[in-house]
Write an enzyme that holds these catalytic residues in place. Structure first.
Site, PDB file in Angstrom:
ATOM      1  N   TYR A  44     -16.325   6.052  10.279  1.00 49.42           N
ATOM      2  CA  TYR A  44     -14.908   5.766  10.143  1.00 49.42           C
ATOM      3  C   TYR A  44     -14.146   6.131  11.416  1.00 49.42           C
ATOM      4  CZ  TYR A  44     -10.037   6.342   8.675  1.00 49.42           C
ATOM      5  OH  TYR A  44      -8.671   6.283   8.599  1.00 49.42           O
ATOM      6  N   LYS A  96     -12.305   3.595  14.260  1.00 48.99           N
ATOM      7  CA  LYS A  96     -10.885   3.691  14.571  1.00 48.99           C
ATOM      8  C   LYS A  96     -10.662   3.931  16.072  1.00 48.99           C
ATOM      9  CE  LYS A  96      -7.954   3.638  11.802  1.00 48.99           C
ATOM     10  NZ  LYS A  96      -7.159   2.507  11.255  1.00 48.99           N
ATOM     11  N   ALA A 135      -6.644  -1.068   6.668  1.00 50.80           N
ATOM     12  CA  ALA A 135      -7.772  -0.295   7.207  1.00 50.80           C
ATOM     13  C   ALA A 135      -8.851  -0.165   6.143  1.00 50.80           C
ATOM     14  CB  ALA A 135      -7.316   1.095   7.643  1.00 50.80           C
ATOM     15  N   THR A 140      -6.235   7.713  13.111  1.00 51.83           N
ATOM     16  CA  THR A 140      -6.570   8.856  12.257  1.00 51.83           C
ATOM     17  C   THR A 140      -6.940  10.108  13.041  1.00 51.83           C
ATOM     18  OG1 THR A 140      -8.199   9.604  10.597  1.00 51.83           O
ATOM     19  CG2 THR A 140      -8.932   7.962  12.166  1.00 51.83           C
ATOM     20  N   ASP A 141      -6.786  11.255  12.382  1.00 51.50           N
ATOM     21  CA  ASP A 141      -7.259  12.520  12.944  1.00 51.50           C
ATOM     22  C   ASP A 141      -8.775  12.545  13.071  1.00 51.50           C
ATOM     23  OD1 ASP A 141      -7.191  12.457  10.086  1.00 51.50           O
ATOM     24  OD2 ASP A 141      -7.538  14.622  10.016  1.00 51.50           O
ATOM     25  N   GLY A 166       0.818  -1.209   0.000  1.00 53.91           N
ATOM     26  CA  GLY A 166       0.000   0.000   0.000  1.00 53.91           C
ATOM     27  C   GLY A 166       0.852   1.259   0.000  1.00 53.91           C
ATOM     28  N   GLN A 167       0.191   2.391   0.040  1.00 51.17           N
ATOM     29  CA  GLN A 167       0.896   3.672  -0.012  1.00 51.17           C
ATOM     30  C   GLN A 167       1.852   3.831   1.164  1.00 51.17           C
ATOM     31  OE1 GLN A 167      -0.530   7.963  -1.219  1.00 51.17           O
ATOM     32  NE2 GLN A 167      -1.434   7.478   0.750  1.00 51.17           N
TER      33      GLN A 167
END
Length: 291
Positions: A125, A129, A60, A101-102, A10-11
């Site tokens: 989402y 998380k 994710a 995540t933010d 992945g990235q």
């Protein structure tokens, strides 16, 4: 150090693998084709047989709109699968490194969120998380949970059809005028920088929850303007409000993450987002030139 890297193609996974191997870390790459992170039995067998020092999980379900439509899947991947992974790591004596995540925050604070601030997600989402974060802390002692945001890297984001930078540059190259929101403030983060700091953090034993992003803050509009300027593009970009893009998903208006805890344990400061973006675009041009 021996690391089992989940989501290795992945990235973020691509830059993690490159960074780890450059520093002599032995990486065992795992992709979705090798094993589904939701298959707790299979994942447990892999962790047990490899006996890594650390398991780094980049898997994710992060398509925000799809999370609203498929909340069960969001919780299965972002929460329940993470719990099983934490339990497998605890049994094997491995450290778990997981990314959050933010979007665990609601966006109403108006100043950078500290690690200690209470989460207040405004969408599925973010909620899934947060749940994953809690389940990690409950099931394993040696873990690093890392909140980050706005990721972009040379590998692109296959699950989203390209990252934000690539999508904007592609539209600009096609001569399309750009309309970008200026009322969502965050810190876009270059995955190569994130990977470097993750490895530094993993070499400590100061386990827990951390924020790692580029330095500074900007709106998506400001980020796009800087991107185009650095690229030498004259494409027109107009600032718009989030309300101009009707969406069933609410997003935080301000989700800048404070890195005080990270710097408090002596890690190097993250490069400013403008510097990171410039280096990303240079690397992108160098890759294109090399064919």
């Amino acid at each position: 150090m021996r690391v089992l890297l989940i989501g290795a193609n992945g990235q973020l996974g691509t830059d993690l693998r490159r960074t780890f191997e450059a520093k002599g870390v032995s990486v065992v790459p795992l992709t979705h084709a090798d094993a589904d992170v939701c298959d707790s039995g299979r994942i447990g067998e892999i962790v047990s047989s490899i006996r890594p020092d650390a398991v780094v999980n980049t898997a994710a379900f992060h398509k925000v709109e799809e999370c609203e439509k498929q909340p069960e899947r969001a919780y299965q991947i972002n929460s329940l699968a993470v719990r099983s992974l934490a339990q497998a790591c605890e049994r094997a004596g491995a450290t778990l490194v997981h990314f959050s995540t933010d979007y665990v925050f609601g966006g109403g604070k108006g100043s950078p969120y500290e690690v200690e601030d209470a989460p207040n997600p405004v969408n599925v989402y973010g909620a899934s998380k947060v749940s994953g974060e809690h389940l990690i802390a409950f099931n394993i002692g040696k873990y690093f949970t890392i909140r980050t945001c706005g990721l972009y890297g040379l590998a692109g984001s296959s699950g989203k059809g390209g990252n934000f930078v690539e999508n904007m540059l592609k539209r600009a190259a096609a001569g399309q005028p750009l309309r970008v929101v200026d009322d969502q403030v965050l810190t876009p983060t270059y995955t190569a920088d994130l990977a470097r700091t993750v490895l530094e953090l993993m070499q400590t034993t100061t386990y827990g929850l951390y924020h790692i992003t580029s330095g500074g803050q900007c709106s998506w509009y400001e980020f796009t303007c800087k991107m185009l300027a650095l690229s030498g593009s004259s494409t027109e970009v107009s600032p718009v409000r989030s309300d101009d893009f009707p969406s069933p998903v609410k997003r935080p208006a301000f989700s800048v993450l404070s890195k005080n805890k990270l710097y408090g344990i002596g890690l190097e400061r993250m490069p400013h987002w403008e510097d990171a973006l410039d280096r990303y675009l240079q690397a992108r041009r160098a890759r294109a030139a090399s064919g």
